[in-house]
Design a protein around this motif. Structure first.
Motif, PDB file in Angstrom:
ATOM      1  N   ASP A  38      33.547 -22.033 -43.833  1.00  0.00           N
ATOM      2  CA  ASP A  38      34.706 -22.134 -42.943  1.00  0.00           C
ATOM      3  C   ASP A  38      35.164 -20.782 -42.392  1.00  0.00           C
ATOM      4  N   ILE A  39      34.387 -19.699 -42.589  1.00  0.00           N
ATOM      5  CA  ILE A  39      34.827 -18.399 -42.055  1.00  0.00           C
ATOM      6  C   ILE A  39      33.668 -17.690 -41.350  1.00  0.00           C
ATOM      7  N   GLU A  40      33.974 -17.142 -40.168  1.00  0.00           N
ATOM      8  CA  GLU A  40      32.995 -16.376 -39.388  1.00  0.00           C
ATOM      9  C   GLU A  40      33.432 -14.910 -39.352  1.00  0.00           C
ATOM     10  N   GLY A  41      32.477 -14.011 -39.190  1.00  0.00           N
ATOM     11  CA  GLY A  41      32.815 -12.588 -39.096  1.00  0.00           C
ATOM     12  C   GLY A  41      32.698 -12.081 -37.680  1.00  0.00           C
ATOM     13  N   ILE A  42      33.482 -11.032 -37.360  1.00  0.00           N
ATOM     14  CA  ILE A  42      33.296 -10.339 -36.068  1.00  0.00           C
ATOM     15  C   ILE A  42      33.498  -8.848 -36.281  1.00  0.00           C
ATOM     16  N   ASP A  43      33.183  -8.073 -35.242  1.00  0.00           N
ATOM     17  CA  ASP A  43      33.466  -6.639 -35.247  1.00  0.00           C
ATOM     18  C   ASP A  43      33.936  -6.278 -33.844  1.00  0.00           C
ATOM     19  N   ALA A  44      35.230  -6.306 -33.637  1.00  0.00           N
ATOM     20  CA  ALA A  44      35.801  -6.077 -32.297  1.00  0.00           C
ATOM     21  C   ALA A  44      35.975  -4.574 -32.047  1.00  0.00           C
ATOM     22  N   SER A  45      36.155  -4.220 -30.790  1.00  0.00           N
ATOM     23  CA  SER A  45      36.287  -2.788 -30.463  1.00  0.00           C
ATOM     24  C   SER A  45      37.675  -2.271 -30.865  1.00  0.00           C
ATOM     25  N   ILE A  46      37.718  -0.969 -31.111  1.00  0.00           N
ATOM     26  CA  ILE A  46      38.979  -0.336 -31.531  1.00  0.00           C
ATOM     27  C   ILE A  46      39.933  -0.216 -30.331  1.00  0.00           C
ATOM     28  N   LEU A  47      39.380   0.142 -29.169  1.00  0.00           N
ATOM     29  CA  LEU A  47      40.203   0.232 -27.958  1.00  0.00           C
ATOM     30  C   LEU A  47      40.267  -1.144 -27.315  1.00  0.00           C
ATOM     31  N   MET A  48      41.476  -1.583 -27.018  1.00  0.00           N
ATOM     32  CA  MET A  48      41.620  -2.913 -26.408  1.00  0.00           C
ATOM     33  C   MET A  48      42.494  -2.790 -25.166  1.00  0.00           C
ATOM     34  N   HIS A  49      42.487  -3.836 -24.359  1.00  0.00           N
ATOM     35  CA  HIS A  49      43.317  -3.845 -23.152  1.00  0.00           C
ATOM     36  C   HIS A  49      44.781  -3.593 -23.546  1.00  0.00           C
ATOM     37  N   PRO A  50      45.474  -2.706 -22.819  1.00  0.00           N
ATOM     38  CA  PRO A  50      46.865  -2.396 -23.227  1.00  0.00           C
ATOM     39  C   PRO A  50      47.786  -3.609 -23.267  1.00  0.00           C
ATOM     40  N   MET A  51      47.444  -4.660 -22.504  1.00  0.00           N
ATOM     41  CA  MET A  51      48.296  -5.867 -22.510  1.00  0.00           C
ATOM     42  C   MET A  51      48.294  -6.537 -23.891  1.00  0.00           C
ATOM     43  N   VAL A  52      47.212  -6.303 -24.663  1.00  0.00           N
ATOM     44  CA  VAL A  52      47.133  -6.888 -26.007  1.00  0.00           C
ATOM     45  C   VAL A  52      48.358  -6.476 -26.811  1.00  0.00           C
ATOM     46  N   TRP A  53      48.735  -5.201 -26.652  1.00  0.00           N
ATOM     47  CA  TRP A  53      49.824  -4.668 -27.494  1.00  0.00           C
ATOM     48  C   TRP A  53      51.204  -5.028 -26.957  1.00  0.00           C
ATOM     49  N   GLU A  54      51.236  -5.336 -25.638  1.00  0.00           N
ATOM     50  CA  GLU A  54      52.480  -5.901 -25.065  1.00  0.00           C
ATOM     51  C   GLU A  54      52.688  -7.281 -25.666  1.00  0.00           C
ATOM     52  N   ALA A  55      51.622  -8.085 -25.588  1.00  0.00           N
ATOM     53  CA  ALA A  55      51.708  -9.475 -26.038  1.00  0.00           C
ATOM     54  C   ALA A  55      51.988  -9.566 -27.534  1.00  0.00           C
ATOM     55  N   SER A  56      51.349  -8.696 -28.306  1.00  0.00           N
ATOM     56  CA  SER A  56      51.471  -8.793 -29.768  1.00  0.00           C
ATOM     57  C   SER A  56      52.840  -8.323 -30.257  1.00  0.00           C
ATOM     58  N   GLY A  57      53.561  -7.624 -29.377  1.00  0.00           N
ATOM     59  CA  GLY A  57      54.895  -7.125 -29.768  1.00  0.00           C
ATOM     60  C   GLY A  57      54.838  -5.717 -30.358  1.00  0.00           C
ATOM     61  N   HIS A  58      53.648  -5.115 -30.384  1.00  0.00           N
ATOM     62  CA  HIS A  58      53.559  -3.793 -31.010  1.00  0.00           C
ATOM     63  C   HIS A  58      54.238  -2.703 -30.181  1.00  0.00           C
ATOM     64  N   ILE A  59      54.189  -2.842 -28.861  1.00  0.00           N
ATOM     65  CA  ILE A  59      54.826  -1.792 -28.046  1.00  0.00           C
ATOM     66  C   ILE A  59      56.332  -1.801 -28.292  1.00  0.00           C
ATOM     67  N   GLU A  60      56.882  -2.983 -28.423  1.00  0.00           N
ATOM     68  CA  GLU A  60      58.332  -3.124 -28.617  1.00  0.00           C
ATOM     69  C   GLU A  60      58.736  -2.886 -30.077  1.00  0.00           C
ATOM     70  N   ASN A  61      57.923  -3.427 -30.994  1.00  0.00           N
ATOM     71  CA  ASN A  61      58.422  -3.518 -32.383  1.00  0.00           C
ATOM     72  C   ASN A  61      57.698  -2.685 -33.428  1.00  0.00           C
ATOM     73  N   PHE A  62      56.545  -2.115 -33.087  1.00  0.00           N
ATOM     74  CA  PHE A  62      55.801  -1.427 -34.139  1.00  0.00           C
ATOM     75  C   PHE A  62      56.337   0.004 -34.296  1.00  0.00           C
ATOM     76  N   THR A  63      57.551   0.053 -34.799  1.00  0.00           N
ATOM     77  CA  THR A  63      58.251   1.336 -34.860  1.00  0.00           C
ATOM     78  C   THR A  63      58.825   1.547 -36.255  1.00  0.00           C
ATOM     79  N   ASP A  64      59.038   2.801 -36.580  1.00  0.00           N
ATOM     80  CA  ASP A  64      59.778   3.142 -37.797  1.00  0.00           C
ATOM     81  C   ASP A  64      61.011   3.944 -37.369  1.00  0.00           C
ATOM     82  N   PRO A  65      62.109   3.817 -38.138  1.00  0.00           N
ATOM     83  CA  PRO A  65      63.293   4.612 -37.784  1.00  0.00           C
ATOM     84  C   PRO A  65      63.091   6.061 -38.241  1.00  0.00           C
TER      85      PRO A  65
END
Ligand code: GAP
Length: 448
Positions: free
Chosen positions: A59-86
């Motif tokens: 029931d599990i498949e493996g992949i190896d995706a690239s380290i650099l991804m389309h910048p929209m990925v990080w907009e959508a995932s919420g990382h640009i907005e929320n992946f922050t530390d105070p």
């Protein structure tokens, strides 16, 4: 079970070639480490053990995706907005701190070594906290502009989400199923600390399990147990592990529920793996931002839905450090004169041990070296093996004990008579004689 100091373990890690500071000859690069000859073997063995357990199943498949991804990925995932530390700055010494870690930090002024950062805070030296995004930025292509900004991925998970349709269609998996990935992740941590524990470049071993909404809570419980079992199977005792659920008000922006698996490091318990119920957050977001439907059609029930995701996210680098701390031990071993002397030993699970077997000729004459070399060359076809002909046998054993080698084979004068060799086990130090032609089978059966 003793918990040894981190300094002892770090010093052994360097002495025996497990881990070196990155760019050491230039003074080092903070938060980055290099794995040496034994380290890379240990790391590979950890990743291999994880991969087999998390991918070699129906029931599990493996992949190896690239380290650099389309910048929209990080907009959508919420990382640009929320992946922050105070982050706060000290106006006086200019050191920067994570606001939520001030209590564990020291003043950045070397002249005040040991002074608690809380003292500087009480004296009003710190700025107001502001959000600091942990993602490393770089540029793609020949032009450095706002339009060419890309990020080094801060988690491998997004490479899995954006490939949901590709993997499902190509593998014809049905829900529930998972996608696994091992790879580098990068976080510009404000404060790195504790050796490999919090670094800026590290490796993750992540699996996203796609399930039908409504079954997510039971799947979450199942994976919690499954992952706890994996760490124990590789030699970590249950009492050195604990589960630490995240309170509702501390959940990451994507999580419906989360629990950390923590290991007891020399400095206390710390997270080695996070299990998250990510709900349908990621697939929904990527569907919306990309305009491509990331959903599932159940051809039996004729239902169409966006799957929920249970994530298991283990640190390969943090796991490496946990296995190293877990393995380190000190006891006593007999010398040739029959006295007892202190020995340092890495009691790795044989599956993880960087070197599976060391081979020694008792003396360097009378054909013993040739036999020992032949055994080594034969074993090398299957295992990482070390040949050593220098120094007294006791000293050679001690060196291998410190490297965590589970078996040492010695060729002696009896080998010339009856083809037998001595095989010595690292933890019990017990020795037995076996035919030299059976060594390969013995190592294979006891280290795999
Ligand atoms: N995809 C979910 C995720 O990344 P996380 O709890 O932020 O969750 C998962 O990270 C694991 O990655 C942690 O349990 C830890 O083992 C490892 N990790 C995270 N940040 C790290 C760092 N700065 N240095 C080393 N390992 C880190």
């Amino acid at each position: 079970m003793k918990n040894y100091s981190l300094d002892t373990i770090v010093s052994l890690a360097k002495r025996r070639g497990f881990v070196f500071q990155s760019s050491e000859i230039y003074g080092g690069l903070n938060g980055c480490w290099d794995y040496g000859p034994l380290g890379v073997e240990l790391l590979n063995n950890i990743k291999q053990a994880w991969w087999k357990s998390m991918t070699y199943r129906e029931d599990i498949e493996g992949i190896d995706a690239s380290i650099l991804m389309h910048p929209m990925v990080w907009e959508a995932s919420g990382h640009i907005e929320n992946f922050t530390d105070p982050m706060v700055d000290c106006r006086e010494c200019k050191a920067r701190f994570r606001e939520d870690q001030i209590e564990e930090s020291e003043c950045g002024n070397k002249a005040f070594k040991g002074r608690k950062a809380t003292k500087c805070m009480e004296e009003g030296k710190f700025t107001e906290a502001r959000k600091f995004n942990l993602m490393f930025k770089t540029f793609i292509g020949a032009v450095e502009s706002d339009d060419s900004v890309v990020y080094l991925r801060p988690e491998t998970a997004q490479g899995i989400f954006v490939n949901f349709n590709n993997v499902r269609e190509s593998s014809r998996q049905k829900i529930p199923f998972g996608i696994s990935q091992i790879g580098k992740a990068f976080r510009n941590e404000i404060n790195t600390k504790n050796f490999l524990f919090r670094t800026r470049e590290f490796e993750q071993m992540e699996m996203q399990y796609f399930v039908k909404p409504g079954t997510d809570e039971s799947e979450y419980e199942k994976w919690k147990e499954e992952r706890l079992r994996w760490w124990q199977e590789l030699g970590i005792k249950r009492e050195r592990l604990r589960l630490s659920p995240h309170p509702q008000d501390k959940l990451a922006h994507y999580a419906k529920a989360a629990v950390d698996i923590e290991f007891e490091f020399p400095f206390g318990f710390g997270e080695i793996e996070g299990i998250h119920n990510r709900s349908d957050f990621d697939l929904k977001q990527h569907s919306e931002y990309s305009g491509k439907k990331l959903e599932y059609f159940d051809d039996v029930t004729k239902q169409r839905y966006i799957p929920f995701v249970i994530e298991t996210s283990a640190g390969a680098s943090r796991g490496f450090m946990a296995f190293l701390c877990n393995a380190y031990d000190e006891d006593e071993a007999p010398t040739a004169e029959g006295k007892l002397e202190k020995r340092s030993v890495l009691r790795f699970h044989p599956k993880l041990a960087p070197v599976k077997c060391a081979v020694f000729p008792l003396v360097n004459r009378d054909g013993l070296q040739e036999i020992a070399r032949n055994i080594t060359n034969d074993l090398k076809k299957n295992f990482n093996v070390f040949y050593d002909e220098s120094g007294a046998i006791g000293r050679r054993y001690r060196r291998q004990d410190e490297c965590g080698t589970p078996y040492c084979v010695t060729v002696d004068y009896d080998t010339l008579k009856d083809n037998s060799v001595t095989i010595r086990e690292r933890d019990s130090m017990k020795q037995e004689r076996i035919n030299k032609d059976l060594v390969k089978k013995y190592i294979s059966e006891n280290t795999d």
